[in-house]
Write a protein that holds these residues in place. Structure first.
Motif, PDB file in Angstrom:
ATOM      1  N   ARG A  53       0.837  -1.211   0.000  1.00 51.61           N
ATOM      2  CA  ARG A  53       0.000   0.000   0.000  1.00 51.61           C
ATOM      3  C   ARG A  53       0.867   1.254   0.000  1.00 51.61           C
ATOM      4  NH1 ARG A  53      -3.098   0.367   5.005  1.00 51.61           N
ATOM      5  NH2 ARG A  53      -3.864   2.297   4.064  1.00 51.61           N
ATOM      6  N   LEU A  54       1.938   1.207   0.795  1.00 50.54           N
ATOM      7  CA  LEU A  54       2.838   2.360   0.892  1.00 50.54           C
ATOM      8  C   LEU A  54       3.533   2.627  -0.437  1.00 50.54           C
ATOM      9  CD1 LEU A  54       3.912   4.436   2.944  1.00 50.54           C
ATOM     10  CD2 LEU A  54       5.790   2.854   3.417  1.00 50.54           C
ATOM     11  N   MET A  55       3.934   1.557  -1.119  1.00 51.29           N
ATOM     12  CA  MET A  55       4.571   1.720  -2.422  1.00 51.29           C
ATOM     13  C   MET A  55       3.548   2.143  -3.476  1.00 51.29           C
ATOM     14  SD  MET A  55       7.720   1.017  -1.712  1.00 51.29           S
ATOM     15  CE  MET A  55       8.531   0.738  -3.280  1.00 51.29           C
ATOM     16  N   ALA A  56       2.329   1.601  -3.373  1.00 51.56           N
ATOM     17  CA  ALA A  56       1.309   1.844  -4.395  1.00 51.56           C
ATOM     18  C   ALA A  56       0.758   3.264  -4.351  1.00 51.56           C
ATOM     19  CB  ALA A  56       0.172   0.834  -4.259  1.00 51.56           C
ATOM     20  N   ILE A  57       0.637   3.882  -3.156  1.00 50.51           N
ATOM     21  CA  ILE A  57       0.073   5.231  -3.091  1.00 50.51           C
ATOM     22  C   ILE A  57       0.925   6.213  -3.876  1.00 50.51           C
ATOM     23  CG2 ILE A  57       1.243   5.793  -0.907  1.00 50.51           C
ATOM     24  CD1 ILE A  57      -2.182   7.077  -2.205  1.00 50.51           C
ATOM     25  N   PHE A  58       2.245   6.024  -3.814  1.00 48.25           N
ATOM     26  CA  PHE A  58       3.135   6.866  -4.615  1.00 48.25           C
ATOM     27  C   PHE A  58       2.795   6.719  -6.099  1.00 48.25           C
ATOM     28  CE2 PHE A  58       6.808   7.009  -7.414  1.00 48.25           C
ATOM     29  CZ  PHE A  58       7.320   8.270  -7.166  1.00 48.25           C
ATOM     30  N   LEU A  59       2.598   5.486  -6.549  1.00 49.91           N
ATOM     31  CA  LEU A  59       2.359   5.234  -7.964  1.00 49.91           C
ATOM     32  C   LEU A  59       1.012   5.776  -8.422  1.00 49.91           C
ATOM     33  CD1 LEU A  59       3.819   1.619  -8.281  1.00 49.91           C
ATOM     34  CD2 LEU A  59       4.878   3.779  -8.950  1.00 49.91           C
ATOM     35  N   TRP A  60      -0.013   5.620  -7.590  1.00 51.47           N
ATOM     36  CA  TRP A  60      -1.331   6.133  -7.982  1.00 51.47           C
ATOM     37  C   TRP A  60      -1.309   7.648  -8.128  1.00 51.47           C
ATOM     38  CZ3 TRP A  60      -4.465   3.107 -10.266  1.00 51.47           C
ATOM     39  CH2 TRP A  60      -4.633   1.779  -9.878  1.00 51.47           C
ATOM     40  N   TRP A 107       1.283   9.702   3.754  1.00 43.32           N
ATOM     41  CA  TRP A 107       0.999  11.005   3.158  1.00 43.32           C
ATOM     42  C   TRP A 107       2.242  11.643   2.551  1.00 43.32           C
ATOM     43  CZ3 TRP A 107      -3.538  12.295   1.660  1.00 43.32           C
ATOM     44  CH2 TRP A 107      -4.653  11.790   2.321  1.00 43.32           C
ATOM     45  N   LEU A 108       3.386  11.396   3.138  1.00 42.59           N
ATOM     46  CA  LEU A 108       4.622  11.911   2.545  1.00 42.59           C
ATOM     47  C   LEU A 108       4.906  11.249   1.207  1.00 42.59           C
ATOM     48  CD1 LEU A 108       6.889  12.192   5.718  1.00 42.59           C
ATOM     49  CD2 LEU A 108       6.127  14.083   4.259  1.00 42.59           C
ATOM     50  N   ARG A 109       4.635   9.935   1.101  1.00 42.48           N
ATOM     51  CA  ARG A 109       4.801   9.246  -0.186  1.00 42.48           C
ATOM     52  C   ARG A 109       3.829   9.805  -1.226  1.00 42.48           C
ATOM     53  NH1 ARG A 109       8.945   6.130  -1.989  1.00 42.48           N
ATOM     54  NH2 ARG A 109       7.570   4.662  -3.040  1.00 42.48           N
ATOM     55  N   ALA A 110       2.640  10.192  -0.789  1.00 44.49           N
ATOM     56  CA  ALA A 110       1.669  10.783  -1.716  1.00 44.49           C
ATOM     57  C   ALA A 110       2.173  12.123  -2.241  1.00 44.49           C
ATOM     58  CB  ALA A 110       0.319  10.962  -1.016  1.00 44.49           C
ATOM     59  N   ILE A 111       2.725  12.958  -1.339  1.00 46.71           N
ATOM     60  CA  ILE A 111       3.270  14.255  -1.756  1.00 46.71           C
ATOM     61  C   ILE A 111       4.466  14.051  -2.695  1.00 46.71           C
ATOM     62  CG2 ILE A 111       4.369  16.388  -0.966  1.00 46.71           C
ATOM     63  CD1 ILE A 111       2.786  16.048   1.648  1.00 46.71           C
ATOM     64  N   MET A 112       5.280  13.057  -2.395  1.00 45.85           N
ATOM     65  CA  MET A 112       6.409  12.748  -3.265  1.00 45.85           C
ATOM     66  C   MET A 112       5.919  12.368  -4.666  1.00 45.85           C
ATOM     67  SD  MET A 112       9.480   9.930  -2.817  1.00 45.85           S
ATOM     68  CE  MET A 112      10.418  10.899  -1.645  1.00 45.85           C
ATOM     69  N   GLY A 113       4.800  11.664  -4.744  1.00 43.97           N
ATOM     70  CA  GLY A 113       4.236  11.293  -6.040  1.00 43.97           C
ATOM     71  C   GLY A 113       3.895  12.508  -6.883  1.00 43.97           C
TER      72      GLY A 113
END
Length: 410
Positions: A53-60, A107-113
């Motif tokens: 999930r943590l890896m996937a949120i970045f990709l989405w 949320w940080l991974r989402a911002i990085m995306g």
């Protein structure tokens, strides 16, 4: 600027953006190898499903932002877009070292995306504008080696986490990126002719650009051809360290660098070889880039079978090397092939859409392989991806028939 200076600076641009590409992949990739260290402090990471999930949120998020990033890159100064993008994702990387729980990491991974998505369409379009048809694939290929080098160095995240801490790894690489953003401010320049054209003519229309792209059958084929190989491509990026650790029965601190260095080294060779071959072949045959890309993608099919079912050090590493080499040949030619079908006014938009389809495929496969790992089927599912790639390869060879090496800005 003289013609010779222009040619020299075109390669300076590749060199400057090579470092950005390295940081782009290193900052996102090192998380995949630091799971054992991080799950000591963040209990939710103890399951592969949560890690997926943590890896996937970045990709989405990265995928949804990619076409938006492409549209923006076709309408603004790409230098400043690249600088801002690098600064923000580096600051996020630094902040991840201060995360206390899964929600903060998520949320940080989402911002990085969001921030990382802004780079690739702008960077590749800028390189494509600086380089003619005689050097475009090689220039793109060299730039891609930065991505692979970042992927390899990301593998050392596990080593650094074991020696110091996972927090120190995020802090160190985040600070490096912030400093380099200031270096780009002084040395990177937008292509002058492009700047003049954009300031003296009407801005590219978003609706017109999208209409032109989606009414182009060849662009739909390119989307499919780009998305399908992204399934094993992202699977290898995010899950090969785990597969190496399981298949070879070694610790992740060793499996991380071994897997990422193998893929990075072979991809490095593949993009250089594929770039040189493509630039020469296309001078004699208009489908030279397509044939070069097809040869590379064909190599990944048997490689996936051996990656999935191999159990010895020789078979698994050999297969990973073959996959990386073939994928590098494929990777070096995606933007140059796109240039044969799409006007320069809309290349960043087009690549943004391509990136979106590829990343969505990656988000799906990352999540799916996380569940596959928990079920004990990771190797078998890796091997199955070879058949899907073969289908995309046949579609590409049958339908993609360019009429010119480069489509003019019309």
């Amino acid at each position: 600027m003289s013609l010779q200076q222009h040619k020299s600076y075109a390669w300076v641009v590749v060199g400057l953006l090579w470092v950005v590409a390295l940081l782009n992949y290193m900052d996102r990739q090192m998380l995949s190898t630091m799971k054992p260290s991080m799950m000591v402090d963040i209990a939710e990471l103890q399951t592969a499903t949560n890690f997926g999930r943590l890896m996937a949120i970045f990709l989405w998020i990265y995928g949804f932002m990619s076409p938006v990033a492409g549209i923006i890159a076709d309408r603004v100064n790409r230098k400043w877009l690249i600088v801002i993008s690098l600064f923000v994702w580096s600051a996020v990387t630094l902040a991840m070292g201060y995360a206390q729980n899964f929600t903060q990491l998520y949320w940080l991974r989402a911002i990085m995306g969001v921030s990382e998505a802004l780079y690739i369409p702008a960077g590749l379009a800028l390189i494509a504008d600086y380089h003619s048809d005689k050097t475009r694939s090689l220039a793109i290929g060299i730039h891609m080696t930065g991505l692979y080098m970042g992927q390899a160095l990301g593998g050392f995240g596990a080593t650094m986490a074991a020696a110091f801490s996972w927090k120190a790894a995020f802090h160190t690489f985040g600070l490096i990126g912030i400093v380099y953003a200031f270096v780009l401010m002084f040395f990177l320049r937008e292509k002058k002719s492009t700047t003049v054209e954009r300031s003296s003519t009407e801005k590219p229309s978003v609706t017109k650009g999208l209409a032109l792209l989606f009414s182009n059958i060849s662009f739909w084929i390119i989307l499919l051809y780009f998305a399908v190989p992204s399934l094993p491509g992202w699977g290898v990026k995010n899950w090969l360290p785990t597969l190496f650790a399981d298949s070879l029965h070694i610790d992740m601190s060793k499996a991380g660098p071994l897997s990422t260095i193998t893929i990075a080294a072979s991809s490095f060779i593949g993009v250089i070889f594929g770039g040189i071959l493509s630039d020469r072949w296309v001078q004699k045959n208009i489908r030279g880039r397509i044939y070069t890309s097809a040869i590379g993608l064909g190599l990944t099919i048997p490689a996936l079978l051996f990656i999935g079912f191999g159990s010895s050090l020789f078979s698994v590493i050999g297969a990973a090397f073959c996959f990386g080499f073939g994928f590098g040949m494929f990777d070096a030619n995606n933007m140059p092939i796109l240039c044969q079908f799409v006007s320069s006014k809309y290349r960043a938009t087009a690549y943004g859409l391509m990136n979106m389809t590829g990343v969505f495929a990656g988000a799906f496969i990352t999540d799916w392989l996380g569940k596959s790992t928990d079920a004990g089927n990771l190797g078998k599912d890796f091997a199955m991806l070879g058949g899907i790639v073969a289908f995309a390869l046949l579609i590409q060879l049958w339908f993609l028939k360019p009429k010119a090496n480069t489509v003019a800005a019309t």
